[in-house]
Design a protein around this motif. Structure first.
Motif, PDB file in Angstrom:
ATOM      1  N   LEU A 119     -18.677  -0.357  -2.098  1.00  0.00           N
ATOM      2  CA  LEU A 119     -18.932  -0.744  -3.442  1.00  0.00           C
ATOM      3  C   LEU A 119     -20.280  -0.060  -3.844  1.00  0.00           C
ATOM      4  CD1 LEU A 119     -18.590  -2.951  -4.906  1.00  0.00           C
ATOM      5  CD2 LEU A 119     -19.385  -4.210  -2.604  1.00  0.00           C
ATOM      6  N   THR A 120     -21.260  -0.270  -2.998  1.00  0.00           N
ATOM      7  CA  THR A 120     -22.581   0.276  -3.426  1.00  0.00           C
ATOM      8  C   THR A 120     -22.946   1.616  -4.288  1.00  0.00           C
ATOM      9  OG1 THR A 120     -23.695   0.211  -1.632  1.00  0.00           O
ATOM     10  CG2 THR A 120     -24.373  -1.541  -1.898  1.00  0.00           C
ATOM     11  N   ALA A 121     -22.193   2.465  -3.736  1.00  0.00           N
ATOM     12  CA  ALA A 121     -21.707   4.023  -3.625  1.00  0.00           C
ATOM     13  C   ALA A 121     -21.285   4.308  -4.482  1.00  0.00           C
ATOM     14  CB  ALA A 121     -21.865   4.593  -2.542  1.00  0.00           C
ATOM     15  N   ALA A 122     -20.174   3.019  -5.049  1.00  0.00           N
ATOM     16  CA  ALA A 122     -19.003   3.682  -6.164  1.00  0.00           C
ATOM     17  C   ALA A 122     -19.139   4.283  -7.026  1.00  0.00           C
ATOM     18  CB  ALA A 122     -18.258   2.949  -5.800  1.00  0.00           C
ATOM     19  N   LYS A 123     -18.536   5.073  -7.541  1.00  0.00           N
ATOM     20  CA  LYS A 123     -18.948   5.100  -9.291  1.00  0.00           C
ATOM     21  C   LYS A 123     -18.069   5.099 -10.092  1.00  0.00           C
ATOM     22  CE  LYS A 123     -20.305  10.314  -9.283  1.00  0.00           C
ATOM     23  NZ  LYS A 123     -20.032  10.664  -7.627  1.00  0.00           N
ATOM     24  N   ARG A 124     -16.911   3.862  -9.544  1.00  0.00           N
ATOM     25  CA  ARG A 124     -16.400   3.080 -10.611  1.00  0.00           C
ATOM     26  C   ARG A 124     -15.751   1.618  -9.680  1.00  0.00           C
ATOM     27  NH1 ARG A 124     -11.316   6.887 -12.697  1.00  0.00           N
ATOM     28  NH2 ARG A 124     -12.761   8.251 -13.542  1.00  0.00           N
ATOM     29  N   VAL A 125     -16.343   0.422 -10.444  1.00  0.00           N
ATOM     30  CA  VAL A 125     -16.455  -0.307  -9.669  1.00  0.00           C
ATOM     31  C   VAL A 125     -15.488  -2.196 -10.463  1.00  0.00           C
ATOM     32  CG1 VAL A 125     -17.099  -3.355  -9.003  1.00  0.00           C
ATOM     33  CG2 VAL A 125     -18.890  -0.507  -8.136  1.00  0.00           C
ATOM     34  N   VAL A 126     -14.453  -2.193 -10.164  1.00  0.00           N
ATOM     35  CA  VAL A 126     -13.662  -3.295 -11.072  1.00  0.00           C
ATOM     36  C   VAL A 126     -13.869  -4.979  -9.682  1.00  0.00           C
ATOM     37  CG1 VAL A 126     -11.297  -4.052 -11.141  1.00  0.00           C
ATOM     38  CG2 VAL A 126     -11.676  -1.322 -11.305  1.00  0.00           C
ATOM     39  N   SER A 127     -14.676  -5.802 -10.671  1.00  0.00           N
ATOM     40  CA  SER A 127     -14.946  -6.674  -9.999  1.00  0.00           C
ATOM     41  C   SER A 127     -14.298  -8.215 -10.818  1.00  0.00           C
ATOM     42  CB  SER A 127     -16.184  -7.048 -10.253  1.00  0.00           C
ATOM     43  OG  SER A 127     -16.841  -6.853  -9.619  1.00  0.00           O
TER      44      SER A 127
END
Ligand SMILES: Cc1cc2nc3c(=O)[nH]c(=O)nc-3n(C[C@H](O)[C@H](O)[C@H](O)COP(=O)(O)OP(=O)(O)OC[C@H]3O[C@@H](n4cnc5c(N)ncnc54)[C@H](O)[C@@H]3O)c2cc1C
Ligand SMILES: Nc1ncnc2c1ncn2[C@@H]1O[C@H](COP(=O)(O)O)[C@@H](O)[C@H]1O
Lengths: 314, 254
Positions: free
Chosen positions: A190-198
């Protein structure tokens, strides 16, 4: 000035957060060493030795350090500080757990969650869930910092520092590891991802949360996050929580689905490069910070988004 | 078993702080102050240890003491804890901002006289967002700690605590006396009933000062300036998912 960076790793591999904290350390100006405290963590130590600009790696390896608990880390780091002017921990749960113990033993006030370094003794951090930014001057003899990795670029991996073995603390300690339940996932962290879907409370159940978010995350190569409401209701595991009291993320793309945008949530994601909000309420506060807002029920919006992405060759 | 709970008076979590235009700090005048939400959870857990509930047997705790370090008005925060069910309070008067290190030193002084078996703090105060006091206190006392707790099980001479960590959940055993800090999912604090609010008014609060504990509360860190975070302006509303994908392509994030 000699600076110690405490590496973030899980024994097997070094986390990218370490490279980011090294960048923060370099901004203080001085020699930067990295401490890899663990058990059978030789591959993590070797990876740390490759980080650009690192003078040397200190490797403490032993059973007492297997879980990087606070008491043994304190016992290890406090004596080392005789030869360092500053110690930087990543603001991970491991870093946040141990750093204040080291600070207290050194009789130093810690600077928590540093997002900027303006010199050897001047640091930027946020307070009140990110709603105020303070610049603090730390005139103490030694500095103890926790650093928000998302605020710094990762140092490269073209270095070749030496690795020095140091002894692990012997113990005994008054706390003992019992067990852990770690989420296994093939998705980026999560903290390093280039994309996040929440996802938020709107998702309504754990099944629905995963049914809707997982395929979208897989399509985008994204990590999955959640609001506190979604975590509290049991739709998502605790380590998904983004926000003031969860994780800080700053991906290139953050997609908030059925999240209202409470200040505590915004605190964790408002430094994302591009923010997309899908919410059926056009008055939802999330739209005040979203670059692209889609006012729609997620039940129709997400399937349409999946189709549009496929059409666009994603 | 005696349980001590440090409670901090902070800006109510529903309110957004105002940064003073001259950069000299934040303006809290006329804003509602409340008990730090994590500390409310800590008080609730301690009271359950006394009354039973939440997996604790009644009588596991014999006494619950709420301590606050701050201005005169922090008495209201202590009354809040007393209304949830704490037995008595201690106010340590200190003006201005008291850093976690100084708070921990004062708490150490309180603990040396009160001799609790367990101290439950919040994991973080929502004003300074330091996440440091509990860990510092544990180090000063040479006690074990279990931070970010989502479950506490008491035994005779130890506690088994489940912690919320980055990758999931971790469970530890800590010998008592110990420090625990609360995460949000440890429990859901009750609403204090009117009779209990009335009863709380009669419970004793001891008043002390930081000097009584020989602690200098002058800040070690000097705030040079306080600013608003960079504003993100609201972007555009799109009508369809297709339009959204087009925009994301243009923005170069797909
Ligand atoms: C001390 C403290 C710390 C906190 N820390 C955090 C934190 O770290 N992270 C965090 O996230 N929160 C945190 N919170 C909680 C925060 O205040 C909010 O309660 C929470 O973020 C709300 O989550 P939500 O947006 O999912 O839920 P809600 O506020 O209930 O919003 C749900 C949204 O979904 C929309 N919706 C409903 N149905 C649909 C549908 N079918 N399609 C599309 N949209 C729909 C609604 O319009 C609404 O906007 C904290 C609170 C406190 C007191
Ligand atoms: N002034 C204070 N008075 C009482 N308790 C405090 C005070 N400051 C911090 N604490 C406790 O320490 C916890 C963590 O605070 P902090 O380290 O400031 O984020 C809080 O949740 C409280 O339990």
């Amino acid at each position: 000035m000699a600076i110690l960076v405490v590496a973030e790793h899980d024994n097997a591999s070094l986390k990218d957060a370490t490279n980011k904290v090294v960048t923060a350390a370099k901004a203080l100006g001085g020699d930067v060493d990295v401490l890899v405290a663990g058990s059978n963590a030789s591959s993590a130590a070797q990876a740390a030795a490759k980080i650009d600009g690192v003078r040397k790696v200190l490797r403490a390896d032993g059973a007492t350090l297997a879980k990087q608990m606070a008491e043994p880390l304190q016992a290890l780091i406090v004596p080392l500080m005789a030869s360092y002017d500053a110690v930087l921990f990543p603001a991970s749960t491991t870093g946040k757990n141990a750093a204040p113990r080291v600070a207290a033993k050194l009789d130093v006030s810690q600077v928590s969650g540093v997002i900027g370094v303006k010199g050897a003794d001047t640091f930027v951090r946020t307070i009140y869930a990110g709603n105020a930014v303070v610049t603090v001057k730390d005139g103490q003899a030694k500095h103890v910092l926790t650093v928000q990795p998302t605020a710094f670029k990762a140092a490269g991996n073209a270095g070749s520092a030496s690795i020095e073995q140091i002894a692990a603390p012997a113990g005994p300690f008054k706390s003992a590891f019992v067990s852990e339940e770690m989420a296994k996932s093939d998705r980026p962290e999560l903290t390093a991802a280039k994309r996040v879907v929440s996802g938020g409370r709107a998702l309504g159940s754990s099944e629905e949360f995963h049914r809707v978010l997982d395929p979208l995350a897989d399509k985008l190569g994204a990590a999955v996050g959640a609001s506190r409401a979604a975590v509290d209701a049991g739709y998502a595991p605790n380590d998904y929580q983004v926000g003031q009291t969860g994780k800080m993320v700053a991906p290139e793309l953050y997609v908030a689905i059925g999240i209202s945008g409470a200040i505590q949530h915004l605190a964790g994601m408002k430094d994302s490069k591009v923010i997309v909000a899908i919410n059926k309420d056009e008055e939802a506060p999330i739209f005040q910070i979203a670059d692209y807002g889609l006012v729609q029920d997620y039940k129709t919006a997400v399937p349409e988004l999946m189709n549009a992405l496929t059409k666009a060759g994603v | 078993m005696k349980v001590l709970v440090p409670v901090k008076r902070v800006l109510d979590f529903n309110l957004k702080v105002r940064v003073k235009p001259d950069g000299s700090g934040v303006d809290l005048s006329n804003l509602k102050m409340s008990i730090n939400p994590f500390d409310e959870i800590a008080v609730e857990e301690a009271v359950r240890m006394k009354e039973g509930g939440g997996g604790h047997r009644a009588g596991a705790a014999s006494e619950v003491i709420a301590v606050s370090i701050g201005p005169e008005q922090a008495q209201e925060t202590i009354r809040n804890a007393l209304a949830i069910g704490a037995d008595r309070g201690i106010l340590v008067k200190a003006e201005g901002e008291v850093e976690p290190l100084a708070v921990a030193k004062i708490l150490k002084g309180v603990i040396e006289t009160e001799k609790p078996d367990l101290v439950i703090l919040g994991k973080q105060a929502i004003d300074d967002d330091s996440n440091a006091t509990g860990q510092m206190l544990a180090a000063l006392l040479d006690w074990p700690q279990a931070t970010f707790a989502s479950k506490i099980v008491l035994h005779d001479d130890k506690a088994t605590v489940t912690r919320e960590v980055d990758g999931g959940l971790q469970t530890l055993d800590v010998e008592l006396p110990a420090i625990v800090t609360t995460d949000l999912r440890l429990n859901e604090p009750r609403y204090a009933s009117l009779p209990n609010i009335m009863k709380a008014k009669k419970k004793p609060i001891d008043i002390k000062t930081a000097a009584d504990f020989g602690v200098d509360t002058a800040p070690r860190l000097k705030t040079l300036n306080t600013t608003e975070p960079p504003k993100r302006s609201a972007g555009v509303k799109v009508k369809t998912a297709e339009e959204l994908v087009g925009k994301l392509k243009e923005a170069g994030v797909l």
